[in-house]
Motif scaffolding. Structure first.
Motif, PDB file in Angstrom:
ATOM      1  N   GLU A 280       0.814  -1.221   0.000  1.00 26.30           N
ATOM      2  CA  GLU A 280       0.000   0.000   0.000  1.00 26.30           C
ATOM      3  C   GLU A 280       0.845   1.266   0.000  1.00 26.30           C
ATOM      4  O   GLU A 280       0.425   2.292  -0.537  1.00 26.30           O
ATOM      5  CB  GLU A 280      -0.912   0.001   1.229  1.00 26.30           C
ATOM      6  CG  GLU A 280      -2.021  -1.045   1.171  1.00 26.30           C
ATOM      7  CD  GLU A 280      -2.714  -1.223   2.510  1.00 26.30           C
ATOM      8  OE1 GLU A 280      -2.377  -0.461   3.450  1.00 26.30           O
ATOM      9  OE2 GLU A 280      -3.572  -2.106   2.627  1.00 26.30           O
ATOM     10  N   THR A 281       2.024   1.195   0.589  1.00 29.44           N
ATOM     11  CA  THR A 281       2.857   2.392   0.722  1.00 29.44           C
ATOM     12  C   THR A 281       3.985   2.458  -0.308  1.00 29.44           C
ATOM     13  O   THR A 281       4.761   3.415  -0.302  1.00 29.44           O
ATOM     14  CB  THR A 281       3.456   2.483   2.138  1.00 29.44           C
ATOM     15  OG1 THR A 281       4.194   1.275   2.426  1.00 29.44           O
ATOM     16  CG2 THR A 281       2.359   2.649   3.182  1.00 29.44           C
ATOM     17  N   LEU A 282       4.082   1.451  -1.190  1.00 22.67           N
ATOM     18  CA  LEU A 282       5.118   1.475  -2.224  1.00 22.67           C
ATOM     19  C   LEU A 282       4.769   2.545  -3.260  1.00 22.67           C
ATOM     20  O   LEU A 282       3.622   2.653  -3.698  1.00 22.67           O
ATOM     21  CB  LEU A 282       5.219   0.102  -2.889  1.00 22.67           C
ATOM     22  CG  LEU A 282       6.501  -0.187  -3.673  1.00 22.67           C
ATOM     23  CD1 LEU A 282       7.699  -0.280  -2.731  1.00 22.67           C
ATOM     24  CD2 LEU A 282       6.351  -1.482  -4.471  1.00 22.67           C
ATOM     25  N   ARG A 283       5.753   3.335  -3.649  1.00 22.87           N
ATOM     26  CA  ARG A 283       5.538   4.428  -4.593  1.00 22.87           C
ATOM     27  C   ARG A 283       6.528   4.321  -5.754  1.00 22.87           C
ATOM     28  O   ARG A 283       7.461   3.536  -5.713  1.00 22.87           O
ATOM     29  CB  ARG A 283       5.730   5.777  -3.887  1.00 22.87           C
ATOM     30  CG  ARG A 283       4.811   5.996  -2.696  1.00 22.87           C
ATOM     31  CD  ARG A 283       5.138   7.322  -2.019  1.00 22.87           C
ATOM     32  NE  ARG A 283       4.224   7.614  -0.908  1.00 22.87           N
ATOM     33  CZ  ARG A 283       4.448   7.278   0.350  1.00 22.87           C
ATOM     34  NH1 ARG A 283       5.555   6.632   0.675  1.00 22.87           N
ATOM     35  NH2 ARG A 283       3.574   7.582   1.293  1.00 22.87           N
ATOM     36  N   ALA A 284       6.313   5.132  -6.759  1.00 20.35           N
ATOM     37  CA  ALA A 284       7.259   5.223  -7.868  1.00 20.35           C
ATOM     38  C   ALA A 284       8.346   6.245  -7.538  1.00 20.35           C
ATOM     39  O   ALA A 284       8.112   7.196  -6.790  1.00 20.35           O
ATOM     40  CB  ALA A 284       6.542   5.644  -9.140  1.00 20.35           C
TER      41      ALA A 284
ATOM     42  N   GLU B  90       1.635   7.152 -13.020  1.00 24.60           N
ATOM     43  CA  GLU B  90       0.324   6.585 -13.366  1.00 24.60           C
ATOM     44  C   GLU B  90       0.451   5.500 -14.438  1.00 24.60           C
ATOM     45  O   GLU B  90      -0.225   4.471 -14.369  1.00 24.60           O
ATOM     46  CB  GLU B  90      -0.601   7.697 -13.862  1.00 24.60           C
ATOM     47  CG  GLU B  90      -1.034   8.660 -12.752  1.00 24.60           C
ATOM     48  CD  GLU B  90      -1.795   9.857 -13.279  1.00 24.60           C
ATOM     49  OE1 GLU B  90      -1.812  10.068 -14.515  1.00 24.60           O
ATOM     50  OE2 GLU B  90      -2.375  10.600 -12.454  1.00 24.60           O
ATOM     51  N   LYS B  91       1.322   5.724 -15.406  1.00 25.10           N
ATOM     52  CA  LYS B  91       1.512   4.726 -16.465  1.00 25.10           C
ATOM     53  C   LYS B  91       2.120   3.442 -15.912  1.00 25.10           C
ATOM     54  O   LYS B  91       1.928   2.359 -16.478  1.00 25.10           O
ATOM     55  CB  LYS B  91       2.393   5.297 -17.572  1.00 25.10           C
ATOM     56  CG  LYS B  91       1.707   6.401 -18.383  1.00 25.10           C
ATOM     57  CD  LYS B  91       2.627   6.989 -19.437  1.00 25.10           C
ATOM     58  CE  LYS B  91       1.952   8.154 -20.152  1.00 25.10           C
ATOM     59  NZ  LYS B  91       0.750   7.734 -20.892  1.00 25.10           N
ATOM     60  N   LEU B  92       2.862   3.556 -14.816  1.00 28.83           N
ATOM     61  CA  LEU B  92       3.438   2.385 -14.152  1.00 28.83           C
ATOM     62  C   LEU B  92       2.507   1.847 -13.058  1.00 28.83           C
ATOM     63  O   LEU B  92       2.897   0.989 -12.272  1.00 28.83           O
ATOM     64  CB  LEU B  92       4.805   2.730 -13.562  1.00 28.83           C
ATOM     65  CG  LEU B  92       5.863   3.194 -14.575  1.00 28.83           C
ATOM     66  CD1 LEU B  92       7.157   3.568 -13.861  1.00 28.83           C
ATOM     67  CD2 LEU B  92       6.125   2.122 -15.633  1.00 28.83           C
ATOM     68  N   SER B  93       1.291   2.398 -13.012  1.00 28.99           N
ATOM     69  CA  SER B  93       0.240   1.954 -12.068  1.00 28.99           C
ATOM     70  C   SER B  93       0.590   2.225 -10.614  1.00 28.99           C
ATOM     71  O   SER B  93       0.208   1.456  -9.715  1.00 28.99           O
ATOM     72  CB  SER B  93      -0.071   0.468 -12.272  1.00 28.99           C
ATOM     73  OG  SER B  93      -0.537   0.234 -13.581  1.00 28.99           O
ATOM     74  N   PHE B  94       1.313   3.317 -10.365  1.00 31.13           N
ATOM     75  CA  PHE B  94       1.548   3.775  -8.999  1.00 31.13           C
ATOM     76  C   PHE B  94       0.658   4.982  -8.726  1.00 31.13           C
ATOM     77  O   PHE B  94       0.512   5.860  -9.578  1.00 31.13           O
ATOM     78  CB  PHE B  94       3.011   4.169  -8.792  1.00 31.13           C
ATOM     79  CG  PHE B  94       3.953   3.006  -8.664  1.00 31.13           C
ATOM     80  CD1 PHE B  94       4.028   2.285  -7.474  1.00 31.13           C
ATOM     81  CD2 PHE B  94       4.760   2.630  -9.735  1.00 31.13           C
ATOM     82  CE1 PHE B  94       4.894   1.208  -7.355  1.00 31.13           C
ATOM     83  CE2 PHE B  94       5.624   1.563  -9.620  1.00 31.13           C
ATOM     84  CZ  PHE B  94       5.689   0.835  -8.431  1.00 31.13           C
ATOM     85  N   GLU B  95       0.078   5.016  -7.540  1.00 26.62           N
ATOM     86  CA  GLU B  95      -0.804   6.125  -7.190  1.00 26.62           C
ATOM     87  C   GLU B  95      -0.044   7.373  -6.777  1.00 26.62           C
ATOM     88  O   GLU B  95      -0.592   8.472  -6.803  1.00 26.62           O
ATOM     89  CB  GLU B  95      -1.750   5.695  -6.060  1.00 26.62           C
ATOM     90  CG  GLU B  95      -2.733   4.603  -6.476  1.00 26.62           C
ATOM     91  CD  GLU B  95      -3.693   4.248  -5.364  1.00 26.62           C
ATOM     92  OE1 GLU B  95      -3.591   4.868  -4.269  1.00 26.62           O
ATOM     93  OE2 GLU B  95      -4.522   3.341  -5.561  1.00 26.62           O
ATOM     94  N   SER B  96       1.214   7.220  -6.360  1.00 28.72           N
ATOM     95  CA  SER B  96       1.978   8.380  -5.908  1.00 28.72           C
ATOM     96  C   SER B  96       3.462   8.132  -6.117  1.00 28.72           C
ATOM     97  O   SER B  96       3.883   7.032  -6.498  1.00 28.72           O
ATOM     98  CB  SER B  96       1.697   8.660  -4.419  1.00 28.72           C
ATOM     99  OG  SER B  96       2.043   7.530  -3.626  1.00 28.72           O
ATOM    100  N   VAL B  97       4.262   9.180  -5.871  1.00 31.33           N
ATOM    101  CA  VAL B  97       5.716   9.087  -6.002  1.00 31.33           C
ATOM    102  C   VAL B  97       6.353   9.435  -4.664  1.00 31.33           C
ATOM    103  O   VAL B  97       5.728  10.058  -3.807  1.00 31.33           O
ATOM    104  CB  VAL B  97       6.241  10.045  -7.094  1.00 31.33           C
ATOM    105  CG1 VAL B  97       5.610   9.724  -8.433  1.00 31.33           C
ATOM    106  CG2 VAL B  97       5.972  11.488  -6.713  1.00 31.33           C
TER     107      VAL B  97
END
Length: 485
Positions: A194-198, A231-238
């Motif tokens: 849940e907390t993993l980001r780009a 977003e293209k890598l399907s992450f909700e945040s960075v």
């Protein structure tokens, strides 16, 4: 006469093979960390970069992007290896190899990016999917162990504290202790997911200077680029700020979670090994399986022993990412690279292998109720003395006198067991004592009377904890459970 040196040819020699791949981990996890998935992920990141840059006004054509997409999974690894021998740089080697396949797009591959743009974002993709595989494997193991716990919810057995006999529990309740550790591990894995980001587009030292230059000083477009790539890598945040890499603290937290699974599995497997030594519970043992090359009668708990070995290995890996995070000077140092290539995949592979084994053990665990009852019966008379005392007092006896009589008989019975290797004859001694006449001593040692709410706790645990997990993972694809014994 000097010994003649014997040289082995290349065809005779075999390089070291990683046992995690050759013997232990599942096919899914082994292929996940293979070169095909890794370098295809690099290309996925490059495509996301090109698409986002095009959308924000950089001169990149649809044809160039389509060419990149057409070779996303058609890797020319031999060409990349040749380039790397010349360039001594893995990322640039793959840029050139990709460019050979996509000549029209060669000039825009990796545009404005640094090496860590592709490697870190791709690693985060791989970590995310590996976490998802681990969560599914954990949920499947929990489900299988829960079936075992429910089946034996009310089978009384001797409990232990300090590995000394203690108040009875049930086989199912003990299994719930094992399962709950894994439930907490599943929560930790889900939290990491849940907390993993780009990392997205942060630039060489995290300042985004190259992208600001690319967009002629337009800060809004640089921020938009970062968001669109994520977003293209399907992450909700960075990650809010970075140096050259995403925070290596993330890797340390990841290994904490994987180590936690190793700790739980090690504890469970150790308990099973101890119970096997008491001949109460055994892991599956195949019809033609050999327990010992010398002692043909043996049924060694090799699956559980291997679980302990793999769990201990992952626990030992926990310190490496912690030290890496602690020693990343300023914006980053490269001493993280080789360590991460070893630690992160191998931690996932080893935990995957240990979970496969534990699921297998839980599916075929053998319980011996008669032995369990015998072992419990050898200790239960001592534990029943307080109840017997209360009943005798209620029948009109003097509490202090009765306590002394029980003490004397208990010490004598214990001496018989320890010195003479005899049976616990406390019950027979009390039956022969007129102070306890009229007391139903057989009823006083009914084991079900001493397990408290253990069966009900199993039922409540299934409803409150296990059912929601089963519902969350009910639609998950099944994973292979083949065990190499």
């Amino acid at each position: 006469m000097p010994l003649q040196e014997t040289k082995m040819t290349e065809t005779q020699e075999t390089p070291y093979q990683n046992p995690l791949i050759e013997r232990y981990a599942s096919r899914e996890m082994a292929f996940h960390w293979g070169p095909q998935r890794r370098f295809a992920s690099w290309r996925k990141v490059w495509i996301a970069l090109a698409e986002a840059e095009q959308e924000l006004g950089i001169a990149i054509t649809d044809a160039q992007i389509e060419q990149l997409k057409s070779f996303e999974n058609k890797l020319n690894l031999d060409a990349a290896a040749k380039y790397e021998r010349e360039l001594r740089h893995d990322v640039m080697a793959h840029v050139h190899a990709y460019g050979d396949q996509c000549p029209d797009a060669r000039g825009i591959i990796h545009l404005g990016a640094t090496s860590c743009f592709v490697t870190d974002n791709a690693d985060l993709l791989l970590i995310r999917e590996a976490l998802e595989l681990t969560a599914k494997r954990l949920a499947a193991t929990i489900d299988q162990m829960a079936k075992f716990a429910a089946e034996h919810r009310d089978l009384p057995c001797l409990a232990f504290t300090h590995f000394q006999p203690a108040q009875p529990t049930t086989v199912g309740k003990r299994a719930c202790l094992w399962i709950y550790d894994l439930v907490l591990d599943l929560e930790a894995i889900e939290h990491r997911l849940e907390t993993l980001r780009a990392r997205s587009a942060k630039g060489t030292t995290g300042t985004q200077a190259s992208f600001l230059e690319l967009f002629s000083g337009d800060h809004d477009k640089v921020r938009a680029l970062e968001k669109r790539i994520a977003e293209k890598l399907s992450f909700e945040s960075v990650y809010a700020v970075t140096g050259q890499t995403y925070p290596r603290k993330v890797d340390a937290q990841l290994l904490d979670a994987l180590s936690g699974i190793g700790q739980s599995l090690h504890k469970i497997a150790t308990d099973i090994r101890l119970l096997a030594g008491r001949k109460e519970v055994e892991e599956p043992f195949e019809k033609k399986q050999i327990g010992s090359s010398a002692m043909a009668y043996k049924r060694n708990p090799m699956r559980s022993e291997r679980i302990c070995a793999l769990g201990r290995f992952v626990m030992s890996l926990q310190s490496s990412p912690a030290m890496t995070a602690a020693t990343q000077w300023m914006e980053r140092t490269l001493d993280d690279s080789a360590n991460r290539r070893l630690v992160i995949p191998q931690a996932f592979l080893a935990i995957d292998a240990a979970l496969v084994l534990m699921q297998n053990v839980a599916d075929g665990m053998v319980v011996y109720p008669a032995t369990i009852a015998k072992n419990l019966g050898a200790e239960l008379p001592f534990m029943a003395t307080e109840n017997i005392l209360m009943q005798a007092v209620a029948a009109g006896g003097d509490r202090q006198d009765l306590h002394e009589q029980i003490r004397v008989h208990s010490q004598a019975a214990a001496l018989e067991v320890k010195q003479n290797a005899g049976d616990n004859d406390l019950l027979e001694r009390l039956k022969g004592d007129e102070n306890f006449a009229g007391i139903d001593l057989e009823a006083a040692i009914d084991p079900h009377a001493y397990v408290g709410r253990a069966p009900q706790q199993v039922d409540e645990f299934m409803e409150a904890i296990i059912t929601p997990i089963r519902q969350r993972y009910s639609g998950s694809d099944s994973l292979s459970v083949e065990v190499t014994v």
